[in-house]
Design an enzyme around this catalytic site. Structure first.
Site, PDB file in Angstrom:
ATOM      1  N   GLY A 191      35.122 -13.800  62.492  1.00 44.39           N
ATOM      2  CA  GLY A 191      33.524 -13.503  61.790  1.00 44.39           C
ATOM      3  C   GLY A 191      33.881 -11.795  61.458  1.00 44.39           C
ATOM      4  O   GLY A 191      34.858 -11.912  60.366  1.00 44.39           O
TER       5      GLY A 191
ATOM      6  N   VAL B  42      35.981 -22.652  49.618  1.00 43.08           N
ATOM      7  CA  VAL B  42      36.032 -22.253  47.994  1.00 43.08           C
ATOM      8  C   VAL B  42      34.226 -21.848  48.136  1.00 43.08           C
ATOM      9  O   VAL B  42      33.450 -22.012  48.661  1.00 43.08           O
ATOM     10  CB  VAL B  42      35.745 -23.280  47.409  1.00 43.08           C
ATOM     11  CG1 VAL B  42      35.263 -22.623  45.632  1.00 43.08           C
ATOM     12  CG2 VAL B  42      37.178 -24.249  46.965  1.00 43.08           C
TER      13      VAL B  42
ATOM     14  N   ASN C 228      39.223  -7.681  52.823  1.00 46.82           N
ATOM     15  CA  ASN C 228      39.595  -8.716  54.855  1.00 46.82           C
ATOM     16  C   ASN C 228      41.100  -7.713  55.178  1.00 46.82           C
ATOM     17  O   ASN C 228      41.156  -7.044  54.763  1.00 46.82           O
ATOM     18  CB  ASN C 228      40.354 -10.360  54.498  1.00 46.82           C
ATOM     19  CG  ASN C 228      41.794 -10.278  52.943  1.00 46.82           C
ATOM     20  OD1 ASN C 228      42.748  -9.143  53.574  1.00 46.82           O
ATOM     21  ND2 ASN C 228      41.479 -11.124  52.282  1.00 46.82           N
TER      22      ASN C 228
ATOM     23  N   ASP D 280      34.156 -24.489  37.469  1.00 51.50           N
ATOM     24  CA  ASP D 280      35.548 -24.983  39.244  1.00 51.50           C
ATOM     25  C   ASP D 280      35.715 -26.556  38.731  1.00 51.50           C
ATOM     26  O   ASP D 280      34.100 -27.040  38.908  1.00 51.50           O
ATOM     27  CB  ASP D 280      35.112 -24.539  40.175  1.00 51.50           C
ATOM     28  CG  ASP D 280      35.472 -22.797  40.311  1.00 51.50           C
ATOM     29  OD1 ASP D 280      36.158 -22.787  39.113  1.00 51.50           O
ATOM     30  OD2 ASP D 280      34.948 -22.677  41.070  1.00 51.50           O
TER      31      ASP D 280
ATOM     32  N   ASP E  36      32.438 -15.357  48.986  1.00 48.95           N
ATOM     33  CA  ASP E  36      31.026 -14.790  47.467  1.00 48.95           C
ATOM     34  C   ASP E  36      30.120 -15.144  48.413  1.00 48.95           C
ATOM     35  O   ASP E  36      28.810 -14.092  48.088  1.00 48.95           O
ATOM     36  CB  ASP E  36      31.453 -15.637  46.441  1.00 48.95           C
ATOM     37  CG  ASP E  36      32.702 -15.168  45.641  1.00 48.95           C
ATOM     38  OD1 ASP E  36      32.935 -14.263  45.714  1.00 48.95           O
ATOM     39  OD2 ASP E  36      32.953 -16.707  45.243  1.00 48.95           O
TER      40      ASP E  36
ATOM     41  N   GLY F  29      34.237 -17.825  39.782  1.00 53.59           N
ATOM     42  CA  GLY F  29      34.513 -16.193  39.488  1.00 53.59           C
ATOM     43  C   GLY F  29      32.908 -15.860  40.087  1.00 53.59           C
ATOM     44  O   GLY F  29      31.683 -15.695  40.777  1.00 53.59           O
TER      45      GLY F  29
ATOM     46  N   GLY G 266      31.398 -12.683  40.697  1.00 56.37           N
ATOM     47  CA  GLY G 266      29.935 -12.261  40.792  1.00 56.37           C
ATOM     48  C   GLY G 266      29.171 -13.561  40.223  1.00 56.37           C
ATOM     49  O   GLY G 266      27.597 -13.250  41.163  1.00 56.37           O
TER      50      GLY G 266
END
Length: 311
Positions: A230, A253, A188, A15, A257, A40, A42
């Site tokens: 939330g 961003v 989501n 990134d 994760d 990415g 993971g």
């Protein structure tokens, strides 16, 4: 004793982020010095877990000069990595913040498809990894033209080994993972609606959809991310909803994760589902406070953890 964790990233990235004053077309824009970070799904989970004091093995594909840079960046963060070589170049993402409006522009590039030999190499590496991890996190997108069934193969392999699988992906890959059955699912609201064949879900429909997935044995825990509102955790026995405190959002961003990493950190320490949801929300919120592609600072997580409210 902490449980072992493996993260899998099939479509990693480097990134590249920068900022510029006043983005306008047809004009040469003078950007600030770029910052490069490993990216990415993971990989970000492993990076975040390290900040939470949880070690993990990060398995990912890497190719070309960008792949070499990705490995260097992760070694600089002292992560335990398993890089699987591929012939194509690892992709890049590009993020720019307009300092005039504080708006963020995110440009994501596709990863190239794997060859048949590379697919076999990935599956073979999975078979040979030792010891068998307690938790496996499969997170992020698939490279272009890689079928969703490939996620199903990975889920199936690790379930057969006795690992608990956590999946955070989207589209057909998410549907395939669910067909195999996972331990924790983090969609989501829109992704959950798509999984049950709806365009959108009201709050009561949200409950029904999540509980239906659990009743069918497709997941043990379902955590539905609701953004600034939330998240809600569902299990066979309970529903818990929590909301984060207000924070100044600089970038989203890596927030999803980071949320996964927060939840996995509690699983690795054998904590409660309430602690799991609270830590997930705290980590996700703390990452939105960071600039560009940076992840959370631990001190922010510690503060926000106590400020997350249970509804």
């Amino acid at each position: 004793m902490k449980k072992s964790v493996l993260t899998i990233t099939l479509n990693p990235s480097v990134d590249k982020s920068t900022s510029v004053q006043n983005i306008v077309p047809e004009k040469k824009l003078r950007c600030d010095t770029p910052k490069y970070e490993a990216g990415g799904g993971g990989i970000n989970v492993s990076r975040a877990l390290k900040r939470l004091g949880i070690s993990s093995n990060s398995l990912f594909t890497a190719g070309g000069k960008t792949g070499n840079m990705l490995e260097v960046l992760l070694k600089q963060e002292e992560l335990d990595i398993t890089a699987i070589p591929i012939s194509s170049e690892t992709r890049e993402n590009f993020i720019v913040v307009d300092t005039t409006s504080n708006q963020q522009y995110r440009f994501g590039f596709p990863g190239e498809a794997f060859t048949a030999e590379e697919k076999e190499n990935i599956l073979g590496t999975v078979d040979q990894l030792n010891p068998i991890p307690d938790f496996v996190v499969i997170s992020g997108s698939l490279p272009k033209d890689v079928p969703a069934d490939f996620i199903g193969l990975l889920v199936n392999k690790y379930k057969a080994k006795g690992s608990k699988v956590i999946v955070d992906t989207s589209g057909d890959a998410l549907k395939v993972a669910l067909e195999e059955g996972v331990y924790l699912l983090k969609p989501n609201a829109g992704e959950l609606a798509a999984l049950v064949g709806k365009e959108e879900l009201a709050s009561t429909d949200l409950d029904h959809a999540a509980q239906q997935i659990i009743a069918q044995g497709q997941a043990v825990l379902v955590v539905v991310s609701l953004g600034a509102q939330g998240a809600v955790l569902y299990s066979a026995a309970e529903k818990i909803q929590m909301v984060p405190p207000l924070v100044k959002i600089r970038s989203t961003v890596g927030a999803g994760d980071s949320m996964v990493a927060g939840m996995v950190s509690i699983l690795a320490r054998e904590g409660t589902v309430e602690e799991l949801l609270r830590m997930g929300i705290a980590c996700g919120s703390a990452t939105t406070m960071a600039e560009g592609t940076a992840l959370f600072q631990k001190k922010d997580v510690d503060r926000l953890y106590d400020e997350v409210r249970k509804l």
